[in-house]
Every structure is written in structure tokens, then in C-alpha cells.
Design a protein around this motif. Sequence first.
Motif, PDB file in Angstrom:
ATOM      1  N   THR A 247      16.614  51.344  49.260  1.00 15.11           N
ATOM      2  CA  THR A 247      17.850  52.021  49.656  1.00 15.11           C
ATOM      3  C   THR A 247      17.546  53.396  50.271  1.00 15.11           C
ATOM      4  OG1 THR A 247      19.065  50.924  47.894  1.00 15.11           O
ATOM      5  CG2 THR A 247      20.083  52.883  48.871  1.00 15.11           C
ATOM      6  N   ILE A 248      16.600  54.100  49.655  1.00 11.26           N
ATOM      7  CA  ILE A 248      16.202  55.410  50.172  1.00 11.26           C
ATOM      8  C   ILE A 248      15.594  55.271  51.554  1.00 11.26           C
ATOM      9  CG2 ILE A 248      14.611  57.351  49.842  1.00 11.26           C
ATOM     10  CD1 ILE A 248      15.059  57.089  46.838  1.00 11.26           C
ATOM     11  N   LYS A 249      14.692  54.283  51.716  1.00 16.41           N
ATOM     12  CA  LYS A 249      14.098  54.057  53.028  1.00 16.41           C
ATOM     13  C   LYS A 249      15.176  53.755  54.063  1.00 16.41           C
ATOM     14  CE  LYS A 249       9.543  52.404  51.572  1.00 16.41           C
ATOM     15  NZ  LYS A 249       8.556  51.294  51.598  1.00 16.41           N
TER      16      LYS A 249
ATOM     17  N   ALA B  27       9.785  58.168  44.067  1.00 10.07           N
ATOM     18  CA  ALA B  27       9.609  57.181  42.998  1.00 10.07           C
ATOM     19  C   ALA B  27      10.750  57.266  41.985  1.00 10.07           C
ATOM     20  CB  ALA B  27       8.273  57.407  42.294  1.00 10.07           C
ATOM     21  N   LYS B  28      10.930  56.187  41.218  1.00 10.23           N
ATOM     22  CA  LYS B  28      11.996  56.161  40.215  1.00 10.23           C
ATOM     23  C   LYS B  28      11.819  57.242  39.168  1.00 10.23           C
ATOM     24  CE  LYS B  28      13.226  51.248  40.518  1.00 10.23           C
ATOM     25  NZ  LYS B  28      13.316  49.961  39.779  1.00 10.23           N
ATOM     26  N   SER B  29      10.568  57.585  38.873  1.00 13.31           N
ATOM     27  CA  SER B  29      10.292  58.593  37.857  1.00 13.31           C
ATOM     28  C   SER B  29      10.468  60.022  38.362  1.00 13.31           C
ATOM     29  CB  SER B  29       8.865  58.424  37.328  1.00 13.31           C
ATOM     30  OG  SER B  29       7.923  58.528  38.386  1.00 13.31           O
TER      31      SER B  29
ATOM     32  N   GLU C 156       5.002  51.592  48.521  1.00 11.23           N
ATOM     33  CA  GLU C 156       5.715  50.381  48.102  1.00 11.23           C
ATOM     34  C   GLU C 156       6.697  50.655  46.970  1.00 11.23           C
ATOM     35  OE1 GLU C 156       3.079  47.216  47.165  1.00 11.23           O
ATOM     36  OE2 GLU C 156       2.174  47.119  49.167  1.00 11.23           O
ATOM     37  N   SER C 157       6.413  51.685  46.197  1.00  9.77           N
ATOM     38  CA  SER C 157       7.276  52.011  45.061  1.00  9.77           C
ATOM     39  C   SER C 157       8.572  52.704  45.459  1.00  9.77           C
ATOM     40  CB  SER C 157       6.521  52.912  44.073  1.00  9.77           C
ATOM     41  OG  SER C 157       6.109  54.115  44.714  1.00  9.77           O
TER      42      SER C 157
END
Length: 287
Positions: A281-283, A237-239, A276-277
Motif C-alpha cells: 500500500t505504501i509503495k 517496515a511494519k516495525s 520486499e518487507s
Amino acid sequence: MQWFGKLSHWSHWAQWLLWSFLYLYSQAIQNPNDEALQEQAWAAVVPLVGKLKKFYEFSQRLEAALHSLLGALTSETYDDTTQHLEREQALAKQFAEILHFTLRFDELKMTNPAIQNDFSYYRRTLSRMRINNVPAEGENEVNNELANRISLFYADATPMLKTLSDGTTKFVSENKNLPIENTTDCLSTMASVCKVMLETPEYRSRFTSEDTVSFCLRVMVGVIILYDYVHPVGAFAKSSKIDMKGCIKVLKEQPPNSVEGLLNALRYTTKHLNDESTNKTIKSMLQ
């Protein structure tokens, strides 16, 4: 922790015994009434089951050691996580050794897919011997209850990693008075340290062998996976406090044959990759 040094020996032993047993196993299946072949196959599988039992029992000891180490590394003795790890370098190193062993063990386990078949043969043959009241050498090595636990352990693609993931989750749930950030910050800091050591030429040049590189890569992936299990939204996640793009980039810069198992560990043993979060790009980087 003397088992760490025996892992390579176990790999060679397992490969040799596997090929020997596969031949005897196939012959025994094709000739069920040939008592001599049945005895040879049984004699071959008993020491293998003994070894599988020892590593299963060792996984339980690792989980207990993990709880003790996490307790020391996440205590509120120090305000700063980096300072905490610096002050407890010996314990942090031991934690890293456990992660390195875990990833290495699971890599070897995945190259020996017949382990489950061997153990199933052992259980079927032992059951038949007991029904027929035939004494069997080594029959008391594994009782039914233990056999069920061992079978479930090796049924997992990455059994040692699952043990540590479950153990870390259990540690967090049993220590509700301890802020979860203490655990996740410890894991994310270790991941960051490994990444920086691997991607910075000045630090990388100090490595005396490729074994040190492999050690850092496995530790980095190990703490990422543990973080992903215990953090509420995971490592992707972004966090997240882990630079996942940077970590994956470091992995992909290594020779493919040396890191494919680690990339697969991120692809298939993490908890939140397919959320979904998760950044697309990582996927894509892990496809």
C-alpha cells in the motif's frame, strides 16, 4: 546559520547567472578560437564556481553541526524522548532548521541541472590555461583535490540530504555506546509531531503562513529519510515507529506542485522503500 536566509537570494542569482552563462558557454564552444568569447565565458563561470565552493564548504559545517545536535538530542539525560525534545526545544528547532534548509536547497539544485556542466567547463578551461601558462583570475579558488570533492558533491541529485544522511549514519556508527533507539526515537518523534501538526485542524489553524506548512513538511520528510538510513529495517517496515501511510497522506493532501519534490525525495533518496518487507500500500501511495 545565516546562510538559511540567503538561500532564496542564491536561487535568483543562480537562475540569472545560469542563463547568462549558458549563452556565453554555447558561443564559446562554437567559437573555440575566439579569445574574447572565451574570456567572457570564463569571467561568467568564475563567480558561479566561487558560490558552489561556498555551499559545498557550508555542507561540511552542517554535518559537523548535525553531529553536535544529535549528540545533545539523543543523550541519555532523559528517559522519555518526547520529554527530551520538550526540554531541548531550542536545539530541536535548530535541527529542524537544518532539515528545512537541506530539503529546500536540494529542491533548488534539482531545478539547475546545468551546474555540473558549468563546473566541468571551469575545470577544462583552467586545465587548458595552466598547460598554456596563461594566468587566470580565480584559478587559485579551487585546487584539483577540492575540485574533485565539489564535483562529487554536486553530482548527487540531493547533495545536502546525502551529506546529512551520511552524517547521521556516521554519528550512529561512531557512538556505539549510545543505543540506536535514542537516535531513531528522536527522529520518529519529530516526524510524528510534524504529521500531527499538519493533519489536525486545531493546530493547522494556528499557522500564520504557508511557509510554516512548508517548513513542517520538509522537516517531516527530512527526519523520515534520516530514520530510514539509520534504522536497521528502515522507515517503511511494519516495525517502524513512523506512521508512513499517515505521513504520505498528509503530503498528498497538499497542492501537488508544492510537494512533488518531497514525494520524489521519499521515492528516490530513501534506502528501504523497495525492500520486499515494505507494505504494498505504501509503495502504491508513492507511485
